[in-house]
Design a protein around this motif. Structure first.
Motif, PDB file in Angstrom:
ATOM      1  N   GLY B 233       0.979  -1.218   0.027  1.00 47.99           N
ATOM      2  CA  GLY B 233      -0.013  -0.125  -0.009  1.00 47.99           C
ATOM      3  C   GLY B 233       0.670   1.201   0.088  1.00 47.99           C
ATOM      4  N   LEU B 245      -2.278  12.027  -3.427  1.00 52.19           N
ATOM      5  CA  LEU B 245      -0.896  11.409  -4.427  1.00 52.19           C
ATOM      6  C   LEU B 245      -1.009  10.975  -5.572  1.00 52.19           C
ATOM      7  CD1 LEU B 245       2.129  11.283  -4.345  1.00 52.19           C
ATOM      8  CD2 LEU B 245       1.832   9.327  -2.818  1.00 52.19           C
TER       9      LEU B 245
ATOM     10  N   PHE C  41      10.324   9.224  -6.582  1.00 49.89           N
ATOM     11  CA  PHE C  41      10.954  10.138  -5.704  1.00 49.89           C
ATOM     12  C   PHE C  41       9.773  11.008  -5.095  1.00 49.89           C
ATOM     13  CE2 PHE C  41      14.919   8.872  -7.761  1.00 49.89           C
ATOM     14  CZ  PHE C  41      15.552   8.690  -6.609  1.00 49.89           C
ATOM     15  N   PHE C  42       9.085  11.640  -5.912  1.00 50.17           N
ATOM     16  CA  PHE C  42       8.007  12.441  -5.447  1.00 50.17           C
ATOM     17  C   PHE C  42       7.054  11.850  -4.403  1.00 50.17           C
ATOM     18  CE2 PHE C  42       3.579  14.236  -6.247  1.00 50.17           C
ATOM     19  CZ  PHE C  42       3.866  15.555  -5.740  1.00 50.17           C
ATOM     20  N   ALA C  43       6.735  10.581  -4.558  1.00 46.48           N
ATOM     21  CA  ALA C  43       5.861   9.860  -3.868  1.00 46.48           C
ATOM     22  C   ALA C  43       6.673   9.695  -2.467  1.00 46.48           C
ATOM     23  CB  ALA C  43       5.544   8.348  -4.153  1.00 46.48           C
ATOM     24  N   ILE C  45       9.144  11.604  -1.157  1.00 42.76           N
ATOM     25  CA  ILE C  45       9.239  12.871  -0.509  1.00 42.76           C
ATOM     26  C   ILE C  45       7.876  13.249   0.169  1.00 42.76           C
ATOM     27  CG2 ILE C  45       9.608  15.158  -0.751  1.00 42.76           C
ATOM     28  CD1 ILE C  45      12.207  13.868  -1.201  1.00 42.76           C
ATOM     29  N   VAL C  46       6.646  12.924  -0.495  1.00 39.33           N
ATOM     30  CA  VAL C  46       5.611  13.486   0.093  1.00 39.33           C
ATOM     31  C   VAL C  46       5.227  12.655   1.348  1.00 39.33           C
ATOM     32  CG1 VAL C  46       3.134  13.106  -0.467  1.00 39.33           C
ATOM     33  CG2 VAL C  46       4.451  14.267  -2.124  1.00 39.33           C
ATOM     34  N   ARG C  48       7.514  11.347   3.211  1.00 37.03           N
ATOM     35  CA  ARG C  48       8.332  12.314   4.198  1.00 37.03           C
ATOM     36  C   ARG C  48       7.659  13.288   4.639  1.00 37.03           C
ATOM     37  NH1 ARG C  48      13.027   9.999   6.042  1.00 37.03           N
ATOM     38  NH2 ARG C  48      14.353   8.661   4.616  1.00 37.03           N
ATOM     39  N   VAL C  49       7.072  14.226   3.960  1.00 36.37           N
ATOM     40  CA  VAL C  49       6.586  15.330   4.364  1.00 36.37           C
ATOM     41  C   VAL C  49       5.252  15.264   5.146  1.00 36.37           C
ATOM     42  CG1 VAL C  49       5.380  17.600   3.481  1.00 36.37           C
ATOM     43  CG2 VAL C  49       7.448  16.668   2.470  1.00 36.37           C
ATOM     44  N   ILE C  50       4.371  14.348   5.032  1.00 44.78           N
ATOM     45  CA  ILE C  50       3.121  14.010   5.758  1.00 44.78           C
ATOM     46  C   ILE C  50       3.291  13.397   6.915  1.00 44.78           C
ATOM     47  CG2 ILE C  50       1.478  14.813   3.988  1.00 44.78           C
ATOM     48  CD1 ILE C  50       1.217  11.792   3.257  1.00 44.78           C
ATOM     49  N   HIS C  51       4.547  12.354   7.023  1.00 41.51           N
ATOM     50  CA  HIS C  51       4.571  11.586   7.896  1.00 41.51           C
ATOM     51  C   HIS C  51       5.895  11.628   8.368  1.00 41.51           C
ATOM     52  CE1 HIS C  51       0.454  10.050   7.804  1.00 41.51           C
ATOM     53  NE2 HIS C  51       1.035   9.716   6.403  1.00 41.51           N
ATOM     54  N   PRO C  52       6.613  12.738   8.901  1.00 47.82           N
ATOM     55  CA  PRO C  52       8.011  12.921   9.051  1.00 47.82           C
ATOM     56  C   PRO C  52       8.539  11.853  10.233  1.00 47.82           C
ATOM     57  CG  PRO C  52       6.869  14.770  10.038  1.00 47.82           C
ATOM     58  CD  PRO C  52       5.760  14.014   9.125  1.00 47.82           C
ATOM     59  N   LEU C 143       4.209   2.731   5.144  1.00 45.33           N
ATOM     60  CA  LEU C 143       3.765   3.414   3.800  1.00 45.33           C
ATOM     61  C   LEU C 143       5.302   3.656   3.122  1.00 45.33           C
ATOM     62  CD1 LEU C 143       1.240   4.145   2.812  1.00 45.33           C
ATOM     63  CD2 LEU C 143       1.602   6.552   3.631  1.00 45.33           C
ATOM     64  N   VAL C 207      17.676   9.575  -0.408  1.00 44.09           N
ATOM     65  CA  VAL C 207      16.397   9.885   0.194  1.00 44.09           C
ATOM     66  C   VAL C 207      15.803   8.490   1.064  1.00 44.09           C
ATOM     67  CG1 VAL C 207      14.013   9.748  -0.941  1.00 44.09           C
ATOM     68  CG2 VAL C 207      15.863  11.230  -1.826  1.00 44.09           C
ATOM     69  N   MET C 211      18.258  10.524   4.784  1.00 44.12           N
ATOM     70  CA  MET C 211      17.545  11.697   4.941  1.00 44.12           C
ATOM     71  C   MET C 211      16.648  11.546   6.589  1.00 44.12           C
ATOM     72  SD  MET C 211      14.936  13.569   2.673  1.00 44.12           S
ATOM     73  CE  MET C 211      15.798  14.340   1.509  1.00 44.12           C
ATOM     74  N   ASP C 212      16.879  12.661   7.392  1.00 44.94           N
ATOM     75  CA  ASP C 212      15.991  12.883   8.755  1.00 44.94           C
ATOM     76  C   ASP C 212      16.515  11.451   9.468  1.00 44.94           C
ATOM     77  OD1 ASP C 212      14.873  14.931   7.824  1.00 44.94           O
ATOM     78  OD2 ASP C 212      12.719  13.792   7.286  1.00 44.94           O
TER      79      ASP C 212
ATOM     80  N   SER D  36      19.549  19.435   7.397  1.00 45.67           N
ATOM     81  CA  SER D  36      20.017  18.080   6.908  1.00 45.67           C
ATOM     82  C   SER D  36      19.349  17.470   5.590  1.00 45.67           C
ATOM     83  CB  SER D  36      20.109  17.164   8.017  1.00 45.67           C
ATOM     84  OG  SER D  36      18.737  16.476   8.139  1.00 45.67           O
ATOM     85  N   ARG D  37      18.194  17.966   5.625  1.00 40.72           N
ATOM     86  CA  ARG D  37      17.438  17.252   4.290  1.00 40.72           C
ATOM     87  C   ARG D  37      17.897  18.010   3.120  1.00 40.72           C
ATOM     88  NH1 ARG D  37      10.792  17.394   5.068  1.00 40.72           N
ATOM     89  NH2 ARG D  37      10.898  15.694   6.667  1.00 40.72           N
ATOM     90  N   THR D  40      21.452  16.657   2.503  1.00 46.79           N
ATOM     91  CA  THR D  40      21.559  15.558   1.946  1.00 46.79           C
ATOM     92  C   THR D  40      21.136  15.282   0.492  1.00 46.79           C
ATOM     93  OG1 THR D  40      20.512  14.809   3.919  1.00 46.79           O
ATOM     94  CG2 THR D  40      20.594  12.954   2.192  1.00 46.79           C
ATOM     95  N   PHE D  80       7.861  18.408  -8.636  1.00 44.15           N
ATOM     96  CA  PHE D  80       8.055  18.636  -7.411  1.00 44.15           C
ATOM     97  C   PHE D  80       7.499  19.879  -6.710  1.00 44.15           C
ATOM     98  CE2 PHE D  80      10.554  15.170  -5.541  1.00 44.15           C
ATOM     99  CZ  PHE D  80      10.696  14.282  -6.889  1.00 44.15           C
ATOM    100  N   LEU D  84       4.314  19.476  -4.551  1.00 42.98           N
ATOM    101  CA  LEU D  84       4.426  19.579  -2.902  1.00 42.98           C
ATOM    102  C   LEU D  84       3.905  20.762  -2.667  1.00 42.98           C
ATOM    103  CD1 LEU D  84       8.496  18.680  -2.426  1.00 42.98           C
ATOM    104  CD2 LEU D  84       6.260  17.418  -1.827  1.00 42.98           C
TER     105      LEU D  84
END
Lengths: 310, 544, 215, 90
Positions: B233, B245, C41-43, C45-46, C48-52, C143, C207, C211-212, D36-37, D40, D80, D84
Motif C-alpha cells: 500500500g 498523491l 521520488f515524488f511519492a 518525498i510526499v 516524508r512530508v506528511i509523516h516525518p 507506507l 532519500v 534523510m532525517d 540536514s534534508r 543530503t 516537485f 509539493l
C-alpha cells in the motif's frame, strides 16, 4: 416542496453564493461571446468574400503590427484575470465558514450518506437544515472517495477516507432540493443521493424533536469515552499520566520534539487512531492505537464530547 | 514538379512494394506502419464508439434503459479507456504524424524504423490486455483509476486494464522519441526549423509531452498494481496514505495528455487552412512557438482537476491562474487561423469544412475550459455533465474533426485516390450537427446539476438526455459514412495525381502514393513554408 | 545492433548523422526513465512530508552501511564502465571486454547485497504481506517502507537489465560481433544506460537511507 | 590497461566516493535538524552532476544533448514544485 418536473433552464439559487457563481458564469460568458463572435463572423465573412473565384480585392495589405497582434491575446487575458480573481475570492470564502455555524457531521460509505446533528439526531440520505443559518459539515468517508454535491447551492466537496473535509453553506429558501454523490464510488454511485430539506426555524425545531434522539452527540461521545476506556487514563482521577482533555479543543498543543499543533478534529482523530504520530510534549507515547476498533461515527461522537469540554 | 513526380514513379509506390501479409507485418516503412496504425485506431474508435452508444441508449430513460448499474459503469469505463489510450493518443500522431513527418521534412523514413514498427506491436500487445479485461467481465473504475476504489475496492478486472494501458504507454514513448530524433536530425538540406510546416512543430511539441509525461503515468499505474496485487500500500488511507498523491501523479500525465490529443489536430488544421485559402500561415513564428508554450504550460496546470478534491486552497489558486495562462497561446492560434483566411483563395472542400468545424468547436471547448479553470465555477460544475461536454468539445469535437480533416486531405496522398467530394461534405455537415446536438445539451445538464457517471438520474433531466442521445445517433451514422465511402474510393475513386489540392509542402512534390523511399533523391529546400503566391490575381485559379 | 560497422541504417544520409541520432535517442530515453523514477521520488518525498516521524523511524530500520556499500559498488562500476568506453574507443578489445565484465560483476555484487538486505528486512518483518507483523506502529512508517520496496525493486530490475546487457555486449565485443573501435558507440550507449542506473541510486540512497536519520 | 586509465577518471571517481562518504558521515554523526534534508539532497545532487558532467560526458556533448538533460530536470522541478505546494500549504 415537489421537485421540479419538465425542462428547467436554470437551476434554483439557494444561497447568496449560488447567485454569485451564476453571476460569474453569466458575466464571463458575456465577455467571451463579445470576444469570440467577431472571430466567427470574420471567419464566415472571409470564407464568403474570399471564396475561390471571387473578384474581391486581394492586394497586399499594409505592414503587420506585432504589438497589435499580441494585444489580441493579452488584453482578453487581462480581462479574464478579473474573473479569475472573482471566482477565486468566492472559492476562498468556501474555506472560511462563519464562527457561529451549526455543525453537522457527515459519514459517507458505499452507498449512503449518514448525517448526525449536534443533538444526536441521525438521518440517512436526507439532510434537514434550518433556513438562513450557516451550516458547517464535517465529512469523512469509511471506504472510497465520495463527493457531496448540492447543485442548488453550487457547492461540492470530495469526502475522503482518513481525513476530514469541510463544506459550509447558508440556504436562504425553504424547500426540498437534490443532493448527490459526485465522485464515482462504485456500483450504486448514481443512487447515492437524496434530499436537502431546508426548513424554517420552527419547522427545524419541530423536526429535531420528532427525529427522536435519546442523547446528544456529546453525551453519546461521553459514554463511548468510558466504553473504550479513554477515561481510565484521561480521566481526572487517573493514576496514568495522560493529558487532561478539558479545554484542549481549539487550543495549541506543544508537541514532543518541538512545534505545536492546534487541537482540531483532525488532530483528535489522529491521536485516537495514530497516537504516536504527534505526541503532546511532556507525555510518554504510551497510548495504544484504536485503529480498526472505533468507527468513523464513534470518532465523530468522541470529538463532539471533547469539544463539549471546552 | 512534374519531372520529380515522373522520376519517383520509377520506383513502385509503397503500396506496391509487396503484397504479402508478411510484407505488411514486418515492414519498417513509416508509411505502411502508419496504415497499420490507421486500421487499428479505426477499429478501436468503433469499439469505443459502441460503448458510447450503450451509454447514450441507457440514458434515454431516467431509470436506465438497457444496462444494470454495473454494466453501465463498465460501459463508460471501457469507452474512456479505449478512446483515450487506444484511439485519441495514437490517432493523429501515430497515423498522420508517422506518415507525414518524414515526407514533410524530406527524409526517407523516421530515425528508428524498427522501433517504429515495435511501437505498433507494443500498442497491439497492450490493447490485447485491455481487450482481455473487457471480455473477462469488464472494469468499472472509470478511465481515471482513482484510488482507493481502483486499488482496494473494485471487484472488476482492474489489473488487466492497467497492464494494457501501462504497456501501450511504451508505444507512446517510442513514437515520441522517434519523432524528436527525426525532426532534429533528419531534416533535408535547407529545411531549417522555421521552414518546417506547423504540423511538424505541433508534433514536436506533442512528442515532448509523450516522452516526459507518459513515464509518470507508468509509475502511478505500477503503484496501483502493487497496492492491489501485492498489498504494497502506497496510497492506502489505512496506513496514512493519501489518495490525493495518486491524483497528482495521474493528472501530471493526464492533463498534458489532452494536449497530446489536441496539438496534432492544431497542426492538421494549420495545414488545411493554409492549403484551402492558398495563403501562408499568418504569424508563423507565433503559431510555432505557441505549440511549445502549450506543451510546457500544459504540465503546470494539472491541479485544476482537483479543486474539490481536498487539495490545499492555495494550490488551487496557483493551478487556476496557470490554467488561465494557457488561453493565451490557444487564442493566438485561433486568431491567426482566422487572419490567414483574409484575402485568401478559399475553397470549402471537405477537409476545409472539417477545419472550420474544428475551429468553432475548439473555441467552445476552450472557452468552457476557462469556466472550469475558474475556481468557484468549477466547484459547481466539476464531476458533472458540464465537464463531460467541455472535454468532448476538445477531444471529440476538435480532435476527431482534425483527424477526419486530415484523413480527407491526405487520403489521395496515402491511397492515390480521391474520395467522393459530395459525400465528404454531407458527412462533414452531419458530424458537425450531430456533435453539437449530442454535447451542447450536456453543458446545460451539467449546470443544472447532473453528475457524470450516473446510470440513473432525476426525471427532470430526461428531455436534455434524449436530445443528447438523438444527437449521438446522428453522429454515429455520420461517422459511418466516411468509413464506407473511403473504402469505396480505394477501388472506384478518381486517380489523384501528386498534388490534387495544389498545395505547398514537400509531401505534395512526390507521387501519390509515394514511392517506398519517399523521394527519388533527398530534396534540397529553398522555399519558406506555405510558399503560396502572396498576391494573387483576382483568384481565377479554381482547381478542377 | 547486429550490423557491422559498415552498414548505414536506412533513413540516414551519413554515419555522423546516424551517430548523432543514436546519441540523442539514448538521451531522450534516459529522460523518460528520469521522469518515471521522478514520480517515485515524488511519492517518497510526499510521504516524508506528511509523516516525518513515521518515515524517520522507518529510515532507522534500514541499514545505511549495507546501502552505503552498495553505493560504493555502483560508483566503482561506473568507473569500470568509463574505462570500458575509453578502451573501446582506443580499440583495446580485451580490455573493453574485461572492464565490461567487471562492471557486470559489480552490478551482480550490488544485487547480492540488495538480496541479503531484503532477507534481513524480511527477518525484521518489514516486507509487506509476509513474515512477522510490521514492527513500527507510527503512521507512515509502513507506507515509507512500502515505497522503499517499490523503488529499490524497480531499480534492481533496471540494474539487472543493465547486467544482462553488459554481459551480452562483453561477449559481442570479445567475439568481434561488435568491433572496436568501429562500433564503440554501442559500448558508449550501454555505458550511458549504466551510468544512469547508477545515478538513480545516487538519489535513492540518501532519500531512503540518509534523510532525517535519527541519532 | 595503463593507456585506458586516465587520471581524470580516477579523480572523478575519488570525488564521487568522497561525496558519498561525506553524506553518510553527516547523516550518521551530525544533527543538522531541518537543514540536514537540504544537505543530503545537495550532496547527492553534487554526485549526480559530477557523474553527468564527466562519466556521462555532458562535458563534451552538444548543446542539444545538454538541453535534453536539463529538460529532464526542469520537468521534474515542475512536478516537485507544484506538487509539493499542495501538501506544504494545506
Amino acid at each position: 416542496m415537489e421537485p421540479t418536473k419538465g425542462v428547467e433552464l436554470w437551476p434554483v439559487q439557494l444561497s447568496q453564493h449560488a447567485q454569485q457563481v451564476d453571476w460569474v458564469i453569466l458575466a464571463f460568458t458575456a465577455l467571451l461571446v463579445v470576444l469570440v463572435l467577431p472571430v466567427f463572423a470574420a471567419m464566415i465573412y472571409f470564407a464568403v468574400k474570399y471564396r475561390r473565384g471571387s473578384m474581391a480585392d486581394r492586394s497586399p495589405s499594409a505592414s503587420r503590427n506585432v504589438w497589435l497582434e499580441a494585444s489580441w491575446s493579452v488584453i482578453p487575458f487581462l480581462l479574464a484575470g478579473v474573473f479569475f480573481a472573482w471566482a477565486a475570492s468566492l472559492y476562498f470564502d468556501l474555506f472560511h465558514p462563519p464562527a457561529d455555524s451549526l455543525g453537522i457531521d457527515v459519514v459517507a460509505k458505499q452507498w449512503m450518506w449518514k448525517f448526525e446533528h449536534p443533538g444526536g439526531q441521525r438521518e440517512i440520505d436526507t439532510l434537514h437544515v434550518p433556513v438562513n443559518t450557516p451550516v458547517e459539515l464535517t465529512m469523512i468517508s469509511e471506504d472510497v472517495i465520495h463527493s457531496l454535491y448540492f447543485p442548488a447551492l453550487r457547492i461540492k466537496q470530495d469526502v475522503l477516507p482518513g481525513r476530514y473535509t469541510r463544506l459550509w453553506f447558508k440556504a436562504d429558501k425553504v424547500g426540498e432540493y437534490h443532493l448527490h454523490c459526485a465522485e464515482f464510488c462504485g456500483t450504486d454511485h448514481a443512487r447515492m443521493g437524496g434530499s436537502l430539506i431546508v426548513l424554517d426555524p420552527e419547522g427545524y425545531q419541530r423536526w429535531l424533536g420528532q427525529a427522536g434522539a435519546d442523547t446528544s452527540l456529546a453525551a453519546a461521545g461521553e459514554a463511548l469515552f468510558r466504553k473504550y476506556g479513554c477515561s481510565g487514563c484521561h480521566g481526572a482521577n487517573s493514576s496514568v499520566r495522560a493529558p487532561n482533555l478539558a479545554g484542549v479543543y481549539g487550543s495549541p498543543v506543544p508537541l514532543d520534539g518541538g512545534g505545536t499543533v492546534i487541537a482540531d478534529e483532525r488532530y483528535i482523530r489522529d491521536s485516537v487512531l495514530f497516537p504516536k504520530k504527534q505526541v503532546a510534549a511532556g507525555y510518554k507515547p504510551i497510548m495504544p492505537t484504536f485503529q480498526g476498533q472505533v468507527s468513523e461515527e464513534d470518532l465523530l461522537k468522541l470529538i463532539a464530547y471533547i469539544k463539549s469540554l471546552s | 514538379m512534374t519531372s520529380i513526380a515522373a522520376e519517383a514513379a520509377a520506383e513502385p509506390s509503397y503500396l506496391k512494394a509487396g503484397y504479402t501479409l508478411r510484407s505488411w507485418l514486418l515492414t519498417t516503412d513509416h508509411k505502411r506502419i502508419a496504415v497499420l496504425y490507421m486500421i487499428s485506431v479505426t477499429a478501436f474508435f468503433f469499439l469505443g464508439g459502441a460503448a458510447a452508444a450503450a451509454v447514450r441508449i441507457n440514458l434515454i430513460t431516467p431509470e436506465g434503459a438497457i444496462l444494470t448499474a454495473d454494466g453501465y459503469n463498465k460501459a463508460f469505463t471501457i469507452h474512456g479507456v479505449i478512446m483515450v489510450w487506444f484511439f485519441l493518443i495514437p490517432s493523429i500522431p501515430a497515423t498522420f504524424g508517422n506518415f507525414l513527418i518524414p515526407l514533410m521534412i524530406g527524409a526517407r523514413d523516421l530515425a528508428f524504423p524498427r522501433l517504429n514498427l515495435a511501437s505498433w506491436y507494443i500498442l497491439m500487445f497492450g490493447a490485447s490486455f485491455t481487450m482481455y479485461a473487457l471480455v473477462a467481465g469488464g472494469v468499472d473504475t472509470g478511465w481515471t483509476f482513482y484510488t482507493p476504489y481502483s486499488s482496494m475496492f473494485s471487484n472488476s478486472h482492474v489489473i488487466a486494464a492497467i497492464i494494457g494501458v501501462f504497456i501501450s504507454g511504451f508505444s507512446s514513448i517510442a513514437t515520441g522519441l522517434n519523432f524528436i530524433v527525426t525532426i532534429h536530425k533528419l531534416r533535408a538540406p535547407g529545411m531549417t526549423w522555421f521552414r518546417l510546416p506547423i504540423f511538424v512543430w505541433t508534433h514536436y511539441a506533442t512528442s515532448l509531452i509523450l516522452v516526459l509525461a507518459t513515464p509518470v503515468l507508468a509509475i502511478s499505474l505500477i503503484l496501483i498494481a502493487a497496492e492491489r496485487l501485492l498489498g504494497i500500500g502506497v496510497f492506502d488511507p489505512a496506513l496514512g496514505g493519501d489518495p490525493l498523491l495518486f491524483q497528482h501523479l495521474f493528472w501530471f500525465y493526464s492533463h498534458p495528455a489532452v494536449y497530446i490529443m489536441i496539438l496534432p489536430a492544431m497542426g492538421v488544421v494549420t495545414e488545411l487552412v493554409t492549403a484551402f485559402s492558398r495563403r501562408r500561415i499568418f504569424g508563423y513564428s507565433f503559431v510555432a512557438f505557441s505549440s511549445l508554450a502549450i506543451a510546457t504550460l500544459g504540465f503546470m496546470v494539472w491541479g485544476h482537476h482537483m479543486f474539490v478534491s481536498g487539495q490545499s486552497m492555495y494550490a488551487g489558486m496557483v493551478f487556476s491562474i496557470l490554467s488561465f495562462l494557457i488561453a493565451v497561446p490557444s487564442a493566438i492560434k485561433v486568431y491567426n487561423w482566422t487572419a490567414t483566411l483574409y484575402k485568401g483563395q478559399i475553397a470549402l472542400d471537405t477537409p476545409m469544412l472539417y477545419a472550420m468545424g474544428f475551429i468553432g468547436l475548439f473555441v467552445v471547448g476552450g472557452i468552457t475550459g476557462l469556466f472550469v479553470a475558474s475556481l468557484a465555477v468549477d466547484v459547481h460544475v466539476t464531476d458533472t455533465y458540464f465537464v463531460v461536454a467541455h472535454f468532448h468539445y476538445i477531444m471529440v469535437g476538435a480532435t476527431v474533426m482534425g483527424y477526419l480533416g486530415a484523413l480527407h486531405y491526405w487520403w489521395p496522398k496515402i491511397t492515390g485516390r480521391m474520395y467522393p467530394e459530395w459525400w465528404g461534405r454531407i458527412s462533414a455537415a452531419f458530424v458537425f450537427f450531430g456533435f453539437n446536438l449530442t454535447f451542447f445539451p450536456q453543458f446545460i445538464l451539467g449546470y443544472l446539476g447532473m453528475p457524470r457517471r450516473y446510470f440513473t438520474y432525476p426525471p427532470e433531466f430526461q428531455v436534455l438526455n434524449v436530445m443528447s442521445s438523438a444527437g449521438a445517433s446522428i453522429l454515429a451514422v455520420a461517422y459511418l459514412f466516411p468509413f464506407f465511402y473511403l473504402l469505396w474510393s480505394l477501388r472506384y475513386g478518381k486517380i489523384a495525381g501528386p498534388n490534387p489540392w495544389g498545395a505547398a509542402g514537400l509531401e505534395w512534390t512526390t507521387s501519390s502514393p509515394p514511392p517506398k523511399h519517399n523521394f527519388p533523391e533527398i530534396p534540397v529546400v529553398t522555399a519558406e513554408a506555405y510558399a503560396y503566391p502572396v498576391a494573387a490575381d483576382g483568384g481565377a485559379t479554381h482547381h478542377g | 545492433m547486429a550490423e557491422t560497422q559498415l552498414v548505414l541504417h536506412e533513413p540516414f544520409r551519413d554515419r555522423a548523422q546516424q551517430r548523432e541520432a543514436d546519441a540523442l535517442g539514448m538521451w531522450v530515453f534516459l529522460g523518460t526513465e528520469a521522469m518515471m523514477f521522478g514520480g517515485l521520488f515524488f511519492a517518497l518525498i510526499v510521504i516524508r512530508v506528511i509523516h516525518p516521524q513515521g518515515a524517520q523511524e522507518a529510515t532507522d530500520k534500514l541499514d545505511m552501511w549495507l546501502g552505503g556499500l552498495n553505493s560504493a559498488l555502483l560508483l566503482t562500476s561506473s568507473l569500470t564502465t568509463t574505462l570500458a568506453v575509453t578502451a573501446a574507443r582506443k580499440g583495446a578489445r580485451s580490455i573493453t571486454t574485461g572492464c565490461l565484465l567487471a562492471s557486470a560483476a559489480l552490478g551482480m555484487a550490488f544485487l547480492c547485497v540488495k538480496g541479503y538486505e531484503y532477507y534481513v528486512d524480511y527477518g525484521k518483518g518489514l516486507m509487506p504481506g509476509v513474515g512477522k507483523p510490521f514492527p513500527i506502529e507510527t503512521t507512515g512508517a509502513e507506507l515509507f517502507i512500502n515505497g522503499y520496496f517499490v523503488s529499490t525493486g524497480l531499480h534492481a530490475i533496471h540494474l539487472f537489465i543493465g547486467v544482462c546487457l553488459v554481459v551480452g555486449l562483453a561477449g559481442a565485443v570479445w567475439l568481434r560481433r561488435v568491433p572496436v573501435p568501429g562500433r564503440s558507440i554501442v559500448v558508449e550507449m550501454a555505458g550511458r544506460y549504466w551510468h544512469f542506473v547508477d545515478m538513480i541510486w545516487i538519489f535513492l540512497y540518501p532519500v531512503l537511507y540518509l534523510m532525517d536519520r535519527g541519532g | 590497461m595503463a593507456k585506458v586509465i586516465r587520471t581524470g577518471d580516477l579523480i572523478v571517481f575519488a570525488v564521487l566516493i568522497g561525496l558519498l562518504a561525506l553524506n553518510m558521515a553527516q547523516a550518521r554523526w551530525l544533527d543538522l535538524g531541518v537543514v540536514s534534508r537540504v544537505v543530503t539532497i545537495a550532496l547527492a545532487a553534487g554526485q549526480a552532476l559530477v557523474l553527468l558532467w564527466y562519466f556521462l560526458e555532458l562535458r563534451s556533448a552538444t548543446l542539444l544533448i545538454r538541453l535534453v538533460a536539463a529538460a529532464g530536470f526542469f520537468w521534474l522541478a515542475v512536478l516537485f514544485g507544484l506538487g509539493l505546494n499542495d501538501w506544504l500549504t494545506r
